[in-house]
Motif scaffolding. Structure first.
Motif, PDB file in Angstrom:
ATOM      1  N   UNK A  41       0.846  -1.425   0.026  1.00 26.64           N
ATOM      2  CA  UNK A  41       0.162   0.219  -0.214  1.00 26.64           C
ATOM      3  C   UNK A  41       0.586   1.095  -0.186  1.00 26.64           C
ATOM      4  N   UNK A  42       2.443   0.980   0.193  1.00 29.39           N
ATOM      5  CA  UNK A  42       3.264   2.354  -0.379  1.00 29.39           C
ATOM      6  C   UNK A  42       3.501   2.704  -1.870  1.00 29.39           C
ATOM      7  N   UNK A  43       3.112   3.593  -2.233  1.00 32.99           N
ATOM      8  CA  UNK A  43       3.616   4.240  -3.415  1.00 32.99           C
ATOM      9  C   UNK A  43       4.844   5.382  -3.418  1.00 32.99           C
ATOM     10  N   UNK A  44       6.483   4.934  -3.617  1.00 31.44           N
ATOM     11  CA  UNK A  44       7.217   6.015  -2.518  1.00 31.44           C
ATOM     12  C   UNK A  44       6.866   6.323  -1.443  1.00 31.44           C
ATOM     13  N   UNK A  45       6.186   7.781  -1.540  1.00 28.30           N
ATOM     14  CA  UNK A  45       6.436   8.109   0.061  1.00 28.30           C
ATOM     15  C   UNK A  45       4.479   8.034  -0.016  1.00 28.30           C
ATOM     16  N   UNK A  65       3.041   3.599  12.206  1.00 28.27           N
ATOM     17  CA  UNK A  65       4.111   4.674  12.815  1.00 28.27           C
ATOM     18  C   UNK A  65       5.537   3.794  14.227  1.00 28.27           C
ATOM     19  N   UNK A  66       4.626   2.649  14.682  1.00 25.13           N
ATOM     20  CA  UNK A  66       6.224   2.581  15.496  1.00 25.13           C
ATOM     21  C   UNK A  66       6.916   1.736  14.764  1.00 25.13           C
ATOM     22  N   UNK A  67       6.917   0.345  13.367  1.00 24.17           N
ATOM     23  CA  UNK A  67       7.447  -0.179  12.420  1.00 24.17           C
ATOM     24  C   UNK A  67       8.311   0.745  11.983  1.00 24.17           C
ATOM     25  N   UNK A  75       6.452   8.791   9.696  1.00 29.13           N
ATOM     26  CA  UNK A  75       5.014   8.965   9.062  1.00 29.13           C
ATOM     27  C   UNK A  75       4.263  10.565   9.979  1.00 29.13           C
ATOM     28  N   UNK A  76       3.937  11.321   8.658  1.00 24.15           N
ATOM     29  CA  UNK A  76       3.311  12.545   8.890  1.00 24.15           C
ATOM     30  C   UNK A  76       2.464  12.845   7.960  1.00 24.15           C
ATOM     31  N   UNK A  92       0.059  18.231  15.254  1.00 23.27           N
ATOM     32  CA  UNK A  92       1.212  17.827  14.376  1.00 23.27           C
ATOM     33  C   UNK A  92       2.011  17.320  13.115  1.00 23.27           C
ATOM     34  N   UNK A  93       0.998  15.739  13.017  1.00 20.69           N
ATOM     35  CA  UNK A  93       0.788  14.662  13.059  1.00 20.69           C
ATOM     36  C   UNK A  93       0.109  14.966  11.110  1.00 20.69           C
TER      37      UNK A  93
END
Length: 227
Positions: A41-45, A65-67, A75-76, A92-93
């Motif tokens: 489910x990630x595409x670059x960033x 986030x933890x992983x 991650x933000x 802030x996230x």
């Protein structure tokens, strides 16, 4: 080497390699669904993920986030179509578009996702295409068709009409800067007139259609959302 240039052609592959290494090193400590999210489910960033409930989303977000923090990824810029999940994170996230909203009265904003517009409030992928005038030539037609960026292929049935016109011009041996014939120009004008109608919804549930003819062939799976 610990830093890669932003925009370097090699940078996406390096980022994906680092993501997968992070999974391998920590696989025994996290749920398989969390690991699979990073893999698929990630595409670059960018990370795009849909889950059935707010509770599952909250759990997944904090596990991700933890992983990934263990691999140096913080991650933000989070955004969700559920305020319960949004409030589970520090302000802030949040993505910038959320910070200036009154969550009790304002609609959630539209955000860019994989080059498309995501209407967060309606949970729809949308396309807002502003076409600049181009010469009525093969070159002009190709320029406009190429301007429609759609990584997931939702606009395929619509863009196909323009590609078929381009195919006709190639078969008729028209040069790149030759004025296209009136009958094709008329069809091209109708295509341009309808371009603002593109609006697509993504959801769950599948309907499969297969199409084949002398001109085109393909297969389409339509998604429907049931609430």
């Amino acid at each position: 080497m610990t830093v890669h240039l932003f925009g370097g052609v090699w940078s996406p592959s390096c980022a994906n390699f680092a993501l997968r290494r992070t999974i391998e090193y920590n696989a025994s400590e996290f749920h398989p669904k969390v690991l699979q999210t990073v893999k698929t489910n990630f595409y670059v960033d960018d990370c795009l993920k849909s889950v059935p409930s707010a509770d599952e989303a909250v759990y997944l977000v904090h596990q991700l986030k933890e992983l990934l923090l263990r691999g140096g990824f913080r991650l933000n810029k989070w955004i969700f179509n559920c305020t319960e999940v949004i409030y589970s994170l520090l302000e802030e996230e949040w993505t910038k578009g959320l910070k200036c909203l009154n969550m009790n009265f304002d609609n959630l904003p539209c955000e860019r996702a994989l080059g498309m517009l995501w209407n967060v409030e309606l949970d729809q992928f949308q396309f807002n295409i502003q076409v600049e005038p181009k010469p009525m030539t093969r070159r002009g037609l190709l320029s406009i068709v190429s301007f429609v960026y759609d990584l997931l292929g939702y606009t395929g049935p619509y863009v196909l009409r323009a590609k078929m016109l381009f195919q006709q011009l190639c078969r008729l041996n028209y040069g790149w800067d030759d004025t296209i014939p009136p009958e094709i120009a008329e069809q091209w004008g109708r295509w341009l007139k309808d371009i603002h109608l593109m609006r697509f919804v993504c959801g769950a549930g599948l309907v499969q259609e297969t199409l084949a003819s002398d001109t085109i062939y393909g297969q389409c799976i339509l998604e429907t959302l049931v609430k």
